[in-house]
Design an enzyme around this catalytic site. Structure first.
Site, PDB file in Angstrom:
ATOM      1  N   CYS A 112      39.064  38.294  49.198  1.00  0.00           N
ATOM      2  CA  CYS A 112      40.101  37.667  48.354  1.00  0.00           C
ATOM      3  C   CYS A 112      41.478  37.701  49.004  1.00  0.00           C
ATOM      4  O   CYS A 112      42.377  36.969  48.583  1.00  0.00           O
ATOM      5  CB  CYS A 112      40.160  38.349  46.994  1.00  0.00           C
ATOM      6  SG  CYS A 112      38.613  38.251  46.082  1.00  0.00           S
ATOM      7  N   HIS A 242      47.078  37.169  44.155  1.00  0.00           N
ATOM      8  CA  HIS A 242      45.664  36.864  43.953  1.00  0.00           C
ATOM      9  C   HIS A 242      45.317  36.908  42.467  1.00  0.00           C
ATOM     10  O   HIS A 242      45.659  37.858  41.764  1.00  0.00           O
ATOM     11  CB  HIS A 242      44.805  37.867  44.724  1.00  0.00           C
ATOM     12  CG  HIS A 242      43.352  37.750  44.401  1.00  0.00           C
ATOM     13  ND1 HIS A 242      42.705  36.533  44.391  1.00  0.00           N
ATOM     14  CD2 HIS A 242      42.430  38.676  44.047  1.00  0.00           C
ATOM     15  CE1 HIS A 242      41.442  36.714  44.050  1.00  0.00           C
ATOM     16  NE2 HIS A 242      41.250  38.002  43.830  1.00  0.00           N
ATOM     17  N   ASN A 272      38.586  33.692  38.904  1.00  0.00           N
ATOM     18  CA  ASN A 272      38.898  34.306  40.204  1.00  0.00           C
ATOM     19  C   ASN A 272      38.259  33.454  41.308  1.00  0.00           C
ATOM     20  O   ASN A 272      37.039  33.428  41.433  1.00  0.00           O
ATOM     21  CB  ASN A 272      38.350  35.738  40.209  1.00  0.00           C
ATOM     22  CG  ASN A 272      38.604  36.457  41.530  1.00  0.00           C
ATOM     23  OD1 ASN A 272      38.873  35.833  42.549  1.00  0.00           O
ATOM     24  ND2 ASN A 272      38.498  37.770  41.501  1.00  0.00           N
TER      25      ASN A 272
HETATM   26  N1  COA Z   1      30.693  40.629  27.786  1.00  0.00           N
HETATM   27  C1  COA Z   1      30.590  41.611  26.865  1.00  0.00           C
HETATM   28  N2  COA Z   1      30.511  42.901  27.182  1.00  0.00           N
HETATM   29  C2  COA Z   1      30.535  43.214  28.493  1.00  0.00           C
HETATM   30  C3  COA Z   1      30.632  42.237  29.503  1.00  0.00           C
HETATM   31  C4  COA Z   1      30.709  40.901  29.099  1.00  0.00           C
HETATM   32  N3  COA Z   1      30.805  39.874  29.980  1.00  0.00           N
HETATM   33  N4  COA Z   1      30.631  42.837  30.701  1.00  0.00           N
HETATM   34  C5  COA Z   1      30.552  44.156  30.464  1.00  0.00           C
HETATM   35  N5  COA Z   1      30.478  44.380  29.117  1.00  0.00           N
HETATM   36  C6  COA Z   1      30.363  45.649  28.406  1.00  0.00           C
HETATM   37  C7  COA Z   1      29.785  46.758  29.249  1.00  0.00           C
HETATM   38  O1  COA Z   1      28.381  46.712  29.243  1.00  0.00           O
HETATM   39  C8  COA Z   1      30.331  47.974  28.588  1.00  0.00           C
HETATM   40  O2  COA Z   1      29.537  48.265  27.463  1.00  0.00           O
HETATM   41  P1  COA Z   1      29.219  49.797  27.044  1.00  0.00           P
HETATM   42  O3  COA Z   1      30.555  50.410  26.760  1.00  0.00           O
HETATM   43  O4  COA Z   1      28.339  49.644  25.858  1.00  0.00           O
HETATM   44  O5  COA Z   1      28.560  50.398  28.242  1.00  0.00           O
HETATM   45  C9  COA Z   1      31.689  47.532  28.078  1.00  0.00           C
HETATM   46  O6  COA Z   1      31.656  46.104  28.041  1.00  0.00           O
HETATM   47  C10 COA Z   1      32.825  47.990  28.954  1.00  0.00           C
HETATM   48  O7  COA Z   1      32.453  47.647  30.287  1.00  0.00           O
HETATM   49  P2  COA Z   1      33.416  47.940  31.451  1.00  0.00           P
HETATM   50  O8  COA Z   1      32.836  47.475  32.727  1.00  0.00           O
HETATM   51  O9  COA Z   1      33.826  49.393  31.353  1.00  0.00           O
HETATM   52  O10 COA Z   1      34.639  47.005  31.028  1.00  0.00           O
HETATM   53  P3  COA Z   1      36.110  47.039  31.542  1.00  0.00           P
HETATM   54  O11 COA Z   1      36.997  47.250  30.376  1.00  0.00           O
HETATM   55  O12 COA Z   1      36.288  47.901  32.732  1.00  0.00           O
HETATM   56  O13 COA Z   1      36.303  45.528  31.990  1.00  0.00           O
HETATM   57  C11 COA Z   1      36.311  44.227  33.999  1.00  0.00           C
HETATM   58  C12 COA Z   1      35.459  44.994  32.978  1.00  0.00           C
HETATM   59  C13 COA Z   1      35.398  43.735  35.089  1.00  0.00           C
HETATM   60  C14 COA Z   1      36.947  43.042  33.305  1.00  0.00           C
HETATM   61  C15 COA Z   1      37.409  45.185  34.549  1.00  0.00           C
HETATM   62  O14 COA Z   1      36.835  46.391  34.997  1.00  0.00           O
HETATM   63  C16 COA Z   1      38.195  44.573  35.653  1.00  0.00           C
HETATM   64  O15 COA Z   1      38.947  43.650  35.426  1.00  0.00           O
HETATM   65  N6  COA Z   1      38.068  45.088  36.918  1.00  0.00           N
HETATM   66  C17 COA Z   1      38.638  44.470  38.077  1.00  0.00           C
HETATM   67  C18 COA Z   1      37.688  43.391  38.508  1.00  0.00           C
HETATM   68  C19 COA Z   1      38.265  42.384  39.464  1.00  0.00           C
HETATM   69  O16 COA Z   1      39.359  41.920  39.275  1.00  0.00           O
HETATM   70  N7  COA Z   1      37.469  42.058  40.481  1.00  0.00           N
HETATM   71  C20 COA Z   1      37.815  41.120  41.450  1.00  0.00           C
HETATM   72  C21 COA Z   1      38.724  41.758  42.476  1.00  0.00           C
HETATM   73  S1  COA Z   1      39.099  40.687  43.781  1.00  0.00           S
END
Ligand code: COA
Length: 316
Positions: A112, A242, A272
């Site tokens: 990215c 980004h 993204n």
């Molecule tokens: N819809 C609904 N629920 C979802 C889901 C979706 N698409 N994806 C994950 N969940 C659930 C998980 O299973 C988890 O459930 P649980 O608590 O019962 O286990 C819960 O939501 C929380 O999951 P988690 O992964 O801890 O969520 P989060 O608050 O960390 O958000 C992201 C997830 C990916 C949005 C966040 O971690 C993030 O933005 N990270 C950076 C990612 C990024 O920018 N990547 C690219 C970099 S270049």
């Protein structure tokens, strides 16, 4: 021999596929909701489809047409991508041919952060006098590398391309002022797109761990580039960062004590798009007047590697 002392970013162009993948579409595909996706990421929809070479060519053509630079003055095409159509020939070779150019061309992969790495690379070549003008493209077809069985990552990604034309310039009033780049290769477990048994199996990510590290690295690099430029964040018209997700943009802005509005956001409609996202944000800001010729901007790329690169430049 004339040795230029700097480089200038003169124009931007972008390309997005026509097809839209909305949060409502994901609600039909998996156990998720528009509310969950929007509140966690700021994404409403993404554009999907096309080919990496086709999107890159369209963006490069748009930037070239807006630049006023003659095609035969282009000495180099650099394409940043982690999702090429083929490993060989390079995407850059396809762009070079499609645009009828006769210059050198190569791809670069810093995930990215790729577009931002390419801007610094080309700046150094222009500054040295090695070349006089170049097209720099950031393009990714992330949906080709997305595992749609994994709802934690599938909802993040879209496809697209963005390009800038850069020229050697010793004016001193415009162009790249300073840059910073870095990599922390110690975390392949946090964000990767592995090849297993010869197949790309999709992005694998520890979202929470990535979020924390990326916000810190992106903010530190932005601070370093601005300090090297001898300016303050108040002097910037806009930050083109980004578009990983809206919460990361907001967290970086907060960490730097910069108003969130200064960080241009297109994430709601693009998702993204990896290497394409910084030029997509740049074009949006140029078209709506937030960035005008002579304005100081910060380009900030960060992502897999983990890698990051920031450039302070006077636009236009
Ligand atoms: N819809 C609904 N629920 C979802 C889901 C979706 N698409 N994806 C994950 N969940 C659930 C998980 O299973 C988890 O459930 P649980 O608590 O019962 O286990 C819960 O939501 C929380 O999951 P988690 O992964 O801890 O969520 P989060 O608050 O960390 O958000 C992201 C997830 C990916 C949005 C966040 O971690 C993030 O933005 N990270 C950076 C990612 C990024 O920018 N990547 C690219 C970099 S270049």
């Amino acid at each position: 021999m004339t040795v230029s002392i700097g480089s200038r970013l003169v124009s931007v162009g972008t390309a997005l596929p026509d097809d839209v993948l909305s949060n409502a579409d994901f609600e039909r595909m998996m156990d998720t909701s528009d509310e969950w996706i929007l509140s966690r990421t700021g994404i409403k929809e993404r554009r999907v489809g096309g080919t990496t070479t086709g999107l890159a060519t369209d963006a490069a053509r748009a930037a070239l047409e807006r630049s006023g630079v003659a095609p035969d003055a282009i000495d180099l095409v650099v394409v940043a991508t982690q999702t090429p159509d083929d490993l060989c020939p390079s995407t850059a070779a396809g762009v070079q041919h499609a645009l009828g150019l006769t210059c050198g061309a190569f791809d670069l992969n810093a995930a990215c952060a790729g577009f931002s790495y390419a801007v610094v690379t080309v700046h150094a070549m222009l500054r040295s006098g090695a070349i006089g003008a170049a097209i720099v493209v950031g393009v990714d077809r992330m949906t080709a590398a997305t595992n749609y069985e994994d709802r934690g990552t599938a909802i993040l990604f879209g496809d697209g391309a963005g390009a800038v034309v850069m020229v050697a310039d010793d004016d001193g009033d415009r162009g790249v002022v300073a840059w910073d780049m870095g990599t922390d290769g110690a975390h392949p477990d946090i964000l990767s797109s592995p090849i297993k048994d010869g197949r790309i199996t999709g992005v694998e990510m520890d979202g929470k761990a990535l979020f924390k590290l990326m916000v810190r690295y992106a903010a530190d690099s932005a601070r370093a580039a601005v300090a090297k430029a001898g300016v303050g964040f108040d002097d910037l018209s806009a930050v083109l960062a980004h578009q990983a997700n809206q919460r990361i943009l907001d967290a970086v802005a907060d960490r730097l004590d910069v108003p969130r509005e200064k960080f241009v956001s297109v994430i709601a409609s693009t998702g993204n798009t990896s290497a394409a996202s910084v030029p997509l944000a740049l074009e949006a800001a140029v078209l709506d007047g937030r960035v005008a010729p002579g304005d100081l901007v910060l380009l900030a790329g960060f992502g897999g590697g983990l890698s990051w690169a920031c450039t302070v430049a006077v636009w236009g």
